[in-house]
Design a protein around this motif. Structure first.
Motif, PDB file in Angstrom:
ATOM      1  N   ASP A 101       0.811  -1.215   0.000  1.00 52.57           N
ATOM      2  CA  ASP A 101       0.000   0.000   0.000  1.00 52.57           C
ATOM      3  C   ASP A 101       0.848   1.270   0.000  1.00 52.57           C
ATOM      4  N   SER A 102       2.153   1.129   0.214  1.00 50.70           N
ATOM      5  CA  SER A 102       3.045   2.290   0.173  1.00 50.70           C
ATOM      6  C   SER A 102       3.531   2.600  -1.243  1.00 50.70           C
ATOM      7  N   ILE A 103       3.292   1.695  -2.187  1.00 50.94           N
ATOM      8  CA  ILE A 103       3.710   1.904  -3.572  1.00 50.94           C
ATOM      9  C   ILE A 103       2.686   2.800  -4.274  1.00 50.94           C
ATOM     10  N   PRO A 104       3.098   3.927  -4.849  1.00 53.19           N
ATOM     11  CA  PRO A 104       2.151   4.750  -5.603  1.00 53.19           C
ATOM     12  C   PRO A 104       1.498   3.945  -6.724  1.00 53.19           C
ATOM     13  N   LYS A 105       0.196   4.148  -6.908  1.00 55.90           N
ATOM     14  CA  LYS A 105      -0.536   3.381  -7.921  1.00 55.90           C
ATOM     15  C   LYS A 105       0.064   3.562  -9.312  1.00 55.90           C
ATOM     16  N   GLU A 128      -3.782  -5.587  -2.879  1.00 54.72           N
ATOM     17  CA  GLU A 128      -3.075  -4.521  -2.176  1.00 54.72           C
ATOM     18  C   GLU A 128      -3.140  -4.774  -0.677  1.00 54.72           C
ATOM     19  N   GLY A 129      -2.070  -4.426   0.034  1.00 56.73           N
ATOM     20  CA  GLY A 129      -2.076  -4.616   1.475  1.00 56.73           C
ATOM     21  C   GLY A 129      -0.749  -4.221   2.093  1.00 56.73           C
ATOM     22  N   ARG A 130      -0.624  -4.553   3.385  1.00 56.31           N
ATOM     23  CA  ARG A 130       0.633  -4.270   4.074  1.00 56.31           C
ATOM     24  C   ARG A 130       1.700  -5.246   3.593  1.00 56.31           C
ATOM     25  N   PRO A 131       2.961  -4.793   3.519  1.00 55.43           N
ATOM     26  CA  PRO A 131       4.018  -5.672   3.009  1.00 55.43           C
ATOM     27  C   PRO A 131       4.121  -6.993   3.760  1.00 55.43           C
ATOM     28  N   ASP A 132       3.992  -6.964   5.106  1.00 53.45           N
ATOM     29  CA  ASP A 132       4.138  -8.213   5.857  1.00 53.45           C
ATOM     30  C   ASP A 132       3.045  -9.214   5.500  1.00 53.45           C
ATOM     31  N   GLU A 133       1.806  -8.738   5.300  1.00 53.11           N
ATOM     32  CA  GLU A 133       0.711  -9.633   4.929  1.00 53.11           C
ATOM     33  C   GLU A 133       0.923 -10.201   3.526  1.00 53.11           C
ATOM     34  N   LEU A 134       1.351  -9.345   2.613  1.00 52.82           N
ATOM     35  CA  LEU A 134       1.576  -9.797   1.241  1.00 52.82           C
ATOM     36  C   LEU A 134       2.702 -10.811   1.163  1.00 52.82           C
ATOM     37  N   LEU A 135       3.766 -10.599   1.931  1.00 53.94           N
ATOM     38  CA  LEU A 135       4.897 -11.524   1.901  1.00 53.94           C
ATOM     39  C   LEU A 135       4.531 -12.867   2.528  1.00 53.94           C
ATOM     40  N   MET A 136       3.637 -12.853   3.505  1.00 55.01           N
ATOM     41  CA  MET A 136       3.142 -14.116   4.054  1.00 55.01           C
ATOM     42  C   MET A 136       2.350 -14.878   2.994  1.00 55.01           C
ATOM     43  N   PRO A 199       3.250   9.934   4.714  1.00 54.67           N
ATOM     44  CA  PRO A 199       2.955   8.499   4.784  1.00 54.67           C
ATOM     45  C   PRO A 199       2.894   8.046   6.241  1.00 54.67           C
ATOM     46  N   SER A 200       2.336   6.862   6.460  1.00 54.57           N
ATOM     47  CA  SER A 200       2.197   6.336   7.820  1.00 54.57           C
ATOM     48  C   SER A 200       3.550   6.173   8.493  1.00 54.57           C
ATOM     49  N   PRO A 201       3.609   6.394   9.809  1.00 55.51           N
ATOM     50  CA  PRO A 201       4.861   6.150  10.546  1.00 55.51           C
ATOM     51  C   PRO A 201       5.305   4.695  10.369  1.00 55.51           C
ATOM     52  N   PHE A 226      -1.127   8.886   6.182  1.00 57.92           N
ATOM     53  CA  PHE A 226      -1.916   8.000   5.328  1.00 57.92           C
ATOM     54  C   PHE A 226      -1.152   6.717   5.001  1.00 57.92           C
ATOM     55  N   GLN A 227      -1.853   5.613   5.079  1.00 56.65           N
ATOM     56  CA  GLN A 227      -1.293   4.345   4.630  1.00 56.65           C
ATOM     57  C   GLN A 227      -1.471   4.212   3.115  1.00 56.65           C
ATOM     58  N   ASP A 228      -2.576   4.731   2.603  1.00 60.58           N
ATOM     59  CA  ASP A 228      -2.886   4.650   1.180  1.00 60.58           C
ATOM     60  C   ASP A 228      -2.342   5.888   0.471  1.00 60.58           C
ATOM     61  N   SER A 229      -1.406   5.674  -0.447  1.00 61.99           N
ATOM     62  CA  SER A 229      -0.773   6.811  -1.126  1.00 61.99           C
ATOM     63  C   SER A 229      -1.755   7.554  -2.029  1.00 61.99           C
TER      64      SER A 229
END
Length: 278
Positions: A101-105, A128-136, A199-201, A226-229
């Protein structure tokens, strides 16, 4: 309960061929064998699948429903065998990509656009999602690739992952035209106290921005995180505050959101990775 797929296959073939006798020729089986196994299928499903109409068989309502499912199951099985034998198949190859979700669309689009222009038909499936969820999900083979702005650690997901650096660029600070004109002089010190959308901390870009602000003794007024760019840019378009985005897509940002560049810096480097399994 478990469906006997041999019986279902014989039923599907009978319907496709139109008669039991033609199904017997197709399957190289005797008519009593097929009739018996059709009866066993009806008994297992506790449903009548055929009714006799003169010399022919007609499907019941339940028979039509069972055939609809069988007509999805067995072509997919045939397709599997063709794929394993290296033969072309009718449907496009599914390419399942997780996008942080940190990657610009616009960056995600630019990276993935060539996939849908290949000669081999590709069905692109994006999550789309958080990197840790996607990598799992990548580790569980639910995804083929993950796009992220930081490299992955294989140890965290108990699998061997590979980080492919696709590209890097600096960042541009954007604002509405009226605000940008005031901020260009003395950039980046001019950003001190200015309403800013961040962006989100914890994100890679946020850490880089915080370090950059500190080095230049700048303390912007943080009005949103924001989490969503894309949502961040929408607020920036509405005049909610200044924001940053990769310089590589600066023309698209200006055109899409009606903002202009305040200034650019290469001290902050955005990197984009494709993460894949061994």
């Amino acid at each position: 309960e478990w469906l006997n797929y041999h019986h279902l296959y014989y039923f599907w073939t009978v319907v496709k061929e139109g008669t039991i006798s033609r199904a017997c020729e197709k399957l190289s089986l005797a008519q009593p064998t097929i009739s018996r196994q059709l009866g066993q299928l009806e008994a297992a499903l506790d449903e009548k699948l055929f009714v006799r109409s003169g010399r022919s068989l007609e499907l019941t309502e339940s028979g039509r429903l069972v055939f609809e499912y069988a007509d999805e199951i067995f072509p997919v099985g045939q397709e599997l065998m063709e794929v394993l034998r290296g033969r072309p198949r009718g449907r496009p190859t599914r390419f399942r990509v997780g996008i942080s979700d940190s990657i610009p669309k616009l960056i995600g689009f630019r990276i993935l656009e060539p996939a849908v222009k290949m000669e081999l038909p590709i069905q692109l499936v994006c999550e789309e999602g958080r990197p840790d969820e996607l990598l799992m999900n990548l580790a569980a083979h639910k995804l083929d690739m993950v796009l992220t702005d930081s490299p992955s650690s294989s140890a965290a997901y108990k699998t061997r992952a590979f980080n492919h650096l696709l590209g890097s660029c600096g960042v541009t600070v954007f604002a509405t035209p009226a605000v940008a004109r005031k901020l260009r002089r003395g950039f980046p010190r001019s950003l001190d106290g200015v309403p800013f959308l961040l962006p989100s901390p914890g994100s890679t870009l946020r850490r880089s921005l915080d370090d950059w602000f500190h080095r230049h003794d700048v303390q912007p007024a943080v009005v949103g995180e924001f989490q969503d760019s894309a949502l961040l840019k929408a607020f920036g378009q509405a005049g909610g505050g200044a924001f940053v985005s990769p310089t590589a897509i600066e023309p698209e940002i200006r055109k899409q959101y009606g903002v202009v560049a305040v200034g650019r810096t290469d001290e902050i480097v955005e990197r984009f990775y494709a993460v894949s399994l061994e």
